[in-house]
Structures are given as structure tokens and as C-alpha cells.
Motif scaffolding. Structure first.
Motif, PDB file in Angstrom:
ATOM      1  N   PHE A  61     -14.838  98.546  87.416  1.00 24.37           N
ATOM      2  CA  PHE A  61     -14.271  98.999  86.307  1.00 24.37           C
ATOM      3  C   PHE A  61     -13.872  97.984  85.155  1.00 24.37           C
ATOM      4  N   THR A  62     -13.686  98.295  84.079  1.00 25.48           N
ATOM      5  CA  THR A  62     -13.510  97.226  82.834  1.00 25.48           C
ATOM      6  C   THR A  62     -12.264  97.858  81.753  1.00 25.48           C
ATOM      7  N   ILE A  63     -11.387  97.173  81.725  1.00 24.78           N
ATOM      8  CA  ILE A  63     -10.344  97.586  80.793  1.00 24.78           C
ATOM      9  C   ILE A  63     -10.759  96.917  79.442  1.00 24.78           C
ATOM     10  N   SER A  64     -10.477  97.546  78.345  1.00 24.86           N
ATOM     11  CA  SER A  64     -10.725  96.700  77.045  1.00 24.86           C
ATOM     12  C   SER A  64      -9.915  97.467  75.881  1.00 24.86           C
ATOM     13  N   HIS A  65      -9.803  96.799  74.917  1.00 25.68           N
ATOM     14  CA  HIS A  65      -8.603  97.340  73.860  1.00 25.68           C
ATOM     15  C   HIS A  65      -9.369  97.093  72.283  1.00 25.68           C
ATOM     16  N   ASP A  66      -9.227  98.295  71.669  1.00 28.82           N
ATOM     17  CA  ASP A  66      -9.957  98.209  70.345  1.00 28.82           C
ATOM     18  C   ASP A  66      -8.483  98.482  69.535  1.00 28.82           C
ATOM     19  N   LYS A  67      -7.818  97.195  69.100  1.00 29.45           N
ATOM     20  CA  LYS A  67      -6.648  97.518  68.463  1.00 29.45           C
ATOM     21  C   LYS A  67      -6.708  98.108  66.890  1.00 29.45           C
ATOM     22  N   ARG A  68      -8.035  97.883  66.411  1.00 33.03           N
ATOM     23  CA  ARG A  68      -8.349  98.625  64.929  1.00 33.03           C
ATOM     24  C   ARG A  68      -8.076 100.067  64.866  1.00 33.03           C
ATOM     25  N   LYS A  69      -8.662 100.397  66.353  1.00 34.31           N
ATOM     26  CA  LYS A  69      -8.703 101.937  66.290  1.00 34.31           C
ATOM     27  C   LYS A  69      -7.473 102.433  67.256  1.00 34.31           C
ATOM     28  N   ASN A  70      -6.503 101.500  67.582  1.00 35.82           N
ATOM     29  CA  ASN A  70      -5.293 101.974  68.493  1.00 35.82           C
ATOM     30  C   ASN A  70      -5.625 102.813  69.748  1.00 35.82           C
ATOM     31  N   THR A  71      -6.771 102.001  70.400  1.00 33.44           N
ATOM     32  CA  THR A  71      -7.422 102.959  71.683  1.00 33.44           C
ATOM     33  C   THR A  71      -7.828 101.828  72.667  1.00 33.44           C
ATOM     34  N   LEU A  72      -7.302 102.153  73.930  1.00 32.07           N
ATOM     35  CA  LEU A  72      -7.376 101.446  75.163  1.00 32.07           C
ATOM     36  C   LEU A  72      -8.405 102.291  75.913  1.00 32.07           C
ATOM     37  N   TYR A  73      -9.504 101.451  76.461  1.00 33.29           N
ATOM     38  CA  TYR A  73     -10.447 101.970  77.267  1.00 33.29           C
ATOM     39  C   TYR A  73     -10.562 101.701  78.957  1.00 33.29           C
ATOM     40  N   LEU A  74     -11.276 102.650  79.461  1.00 33.29           N
ATOM     41  CA  LEU A  74     -11.272 102.368  80.891  1.00 33.29           C
ATOM     42  C   LEU A  74     -12.915 102.398  81.134  1.00 33.29           C
ATOM     43  N   GLN A  75     -13.935 101.574  81.156  1.00 30.94           N
ATOM     44  CA  GLN A  75     -15.228 101.806  81.705  1.00 30.94           C
ATOM     45  C   GLN A  75     -15.226 101.889  83.018  1.00 30.94           C
ATOM     46  N   MET A  76     -15.692 102.875  83.816  1.00 28.10           N
ATOM     47  CA  MET A  76     -15.871 102.881  85.021  1.00 28.10           C
ATOM     48  C   MET A  76     -17.301 103.132  85.664  1.00 28.10           C
ATOM     49  N   ASP A  77     -17.779 102.154  86.521  1.00 30.42           N
ATOM     50  CA  ASP A  77     -19.076 102.398  86.637  1.00 30.42           C
ATOM     51  C   ASP A  77     -19.176 102.215  88.174  1.00 30.42           C
ATOM     52  N   ASN A  78     -20.340 102.698  88.900  1.00 28.28           N
ATOM     53  CA  ASN A  78     -20.613 102.810  90.117  1.00 28.28           C
ATOM     54  C   ASN A  78     -19.352 103.535  90.826  1.00 28.28           C
ATOM     55  N   LEU A  79     -19.209 104.767  90.127  1.00 25.48           N
ATOM     56  CA  LEU A  79     -18.154 105.469  90.690  1.00 25.48           C
ATOM     57  C   LEU A  79     -18.291 106.094  92.246  1.00 25.48           C
ATOM     58  N   LYS A  80     -17.249 105.861  92.885  1.00 24.30           N
ATOM     59  CA  LYS A  80     -17.211 106.374  94.437  1.00 24.30           C
ATOM     60  C   LYS A  80     -16.251 107.777  94.324  1.00 24.30           C
ATOM     61  N   PRO A  81     -16.566 108.544  95.574  1.00 25.81           N
ATOM     62  CA  PRO A  81     -15.635 109.669  95.597  1.00 25.81           C
ATOM     63  C   PRO A  81     -14.242 109.340  95.622  1.00 25.81           C
ATOM     64  N   GLU A  82     -13.797 108.180  96.021  1.00 24.00           N
ATOM     65  CA  GLU A  82     -12.405 107.867  96.261  1.00 24.00           C
ATOM     66  C   GLU A  82     -11.726 107.492  94.914  1.00 24.00           C
ATOM     67  N   ASP A  83     -12.685 107.509  93.871  1.00 31.13           N
ATOM     68  CA  ASP A  83     -12.338 107.165  92.533  1.00 31.13           C
ATOM     69  C   ASP A  83     -11.684 108.334  91.825  1.00 31.13           C
ATOM     70  N   ALA A  84     -12.032 109.511  92.655  1.00 30.97           N
ATOM     71  CA  ALA A  84     -11.351 110.925  91.720  1.00 30.97           C
ATOM     72  C   ALA A  84      -9.999 110.898  91.904  1.00 30.97           C
ATOM     73  N   GLY A  85      -9.552 111.777  90.691  1.00 25.25           N
ATOM     74  CA  GLY A  85      -8.156 111.868  90.368  1.00 25.25           C
ATOM     75  C   GLY A  85      -7.803 111.987  89.129  1.00 25.25           C
ATOM     76  N   MET A  86      -6.595 112.167  88.717  1.00 25.32           N
ATOM     77  CA  MET A  86      -5.863 112.194  87.457  1.00 25.32           C
ATOM     78  C   MET A  86      -5.719 110.711  86.928  1.00 25.32           C
ATOM     79  N   TYR A  87      -6.204 110.246  85.928  1.00 29.19           N
ATOM     80  CA  TYR A  87      -6.144 109.087  85.297  1.00 29.19           C
ATOM     81  C   TYR A  87      -5.095 109.274  84.078  1.00 29.19           C
ATOM     82  N   TYR A  88      -4.099 108.056  84.031  1.00 31.13           N
ATOM     83  CA  TYR A  88      -2.945 108.070  83.112  1.00 31.13           C
ATOM     84  C   TYR A  88      -3.268 106.829  82.360  1.00 31.13           C
ATOM     85  N   CYS A  89      -2.917 106.655  81.362  1.00 31.63           N
ATOM     86  CA  CYS A  89      -2.731 105.641  80.346  1.00 31.63           C
ATOM     87  C   CYS A  89      -1.200 105.568  80.313  1.00 31.63           C
TER      88      CYS A  89
END
Length: 121
Positions: free
Chosen positions: A64-92
């Protein structure tokens, strides 16, 4: 009052990728992603502080990689190689300068409503 709105959740096969986005009305020093699987407690996944390096839970380091585009007021979470245990509700979440370092995921003041991630094996 800071408002946060997540998007980007969905259904993906194990090994796949998703990118979550969190649009916010006003930035704060500490911003983070959490997740909650059914029947489990909410846990911190990744955080980023205005003055520091990002922090990741051990379970997602290198995937996973967290990144931030302050010009767009947006926070991102790039999730790669996802596993079944990564499932769930994701909150900012966000907070200002709090009683504990941002990397502890403690004391978040503002929360989004979440976006659901499902993973099929």
C-alpha cells in the motif's frame, strides 16, 4: 468542520489493485486511512503527517502507498497485490496536532463514511 468523502472502493480479485481517494474540505496535519473488516475492530492502515514520512501497518507494508495531492484536497491510498484479508470498509480520517504522533493513528477527529473493498480469492 472538516468533511471527508471516500471513493474508489469496489470488488477485485486477489492480487489485483485499487486506488482509494478521499476528498476533504480542509486539510489537517495528520491524515490517515483505516479499515474495518466484519467482526473486527477498526485498524490504522496508513498515515501521513505534514512534517513526516508516511507510516504503514505491518500487514500492508510494501503493498500500500499513501499519497497526498494538496492542490486537489485529496488523499489517496494505492493498494496493490491485494489479499482476501484486506477486505473491509476503508475510512479516511484527519486530525490536527494531537497528544500522540500521527504514526500511532490515535485521536482522529474527523471521519469519512467509508468505501467498501471486497476481494475474491
Amino acid at each position: 468542520q472538516v468533511q471527508l468523502a471516500e471513493s474508489g472502493g469496489g470488488s477485485v480479485q486477489a492480487g489485483g489493485s485499487l486506488r482509494l481517494a478521499c476528498e476533504y474540505t480542509e486539510g489537517r496535519n495528520c491524515m490517515a486511512w483505516f479499515r474495518q473488516a466484519p467482526g473486527k475492530e477498526r485498524e490504522g492502515v496508513a498515515s501521513t503527517h505534514i512534517d513526516g514520512s508516511p507510516t504503514y501497518a505491518d500487514s500492508v507494508k510494501g503493498r500500500f502507498t499513501i499519497s497526498h495531492d494538496k492542490r486537489k484536497n485529496t488523499l489517496y491510498l494505492q493498494m496493490d497485490n491485494l489479499k482476501p484479508e484486506d477486505a473491509g470498509m476503508y475510512y479516511c480520517a484527519a486530525r490536527g496536532s494531537g497528544p500522540a504522533p500521527c504514526r500511532t493513528f490515535y485521536g482522529m477527529e474527523y471521519w469519512g463514511r467509508g468505501t467498501l473493498v471486497t476481494i475474491s480469492s
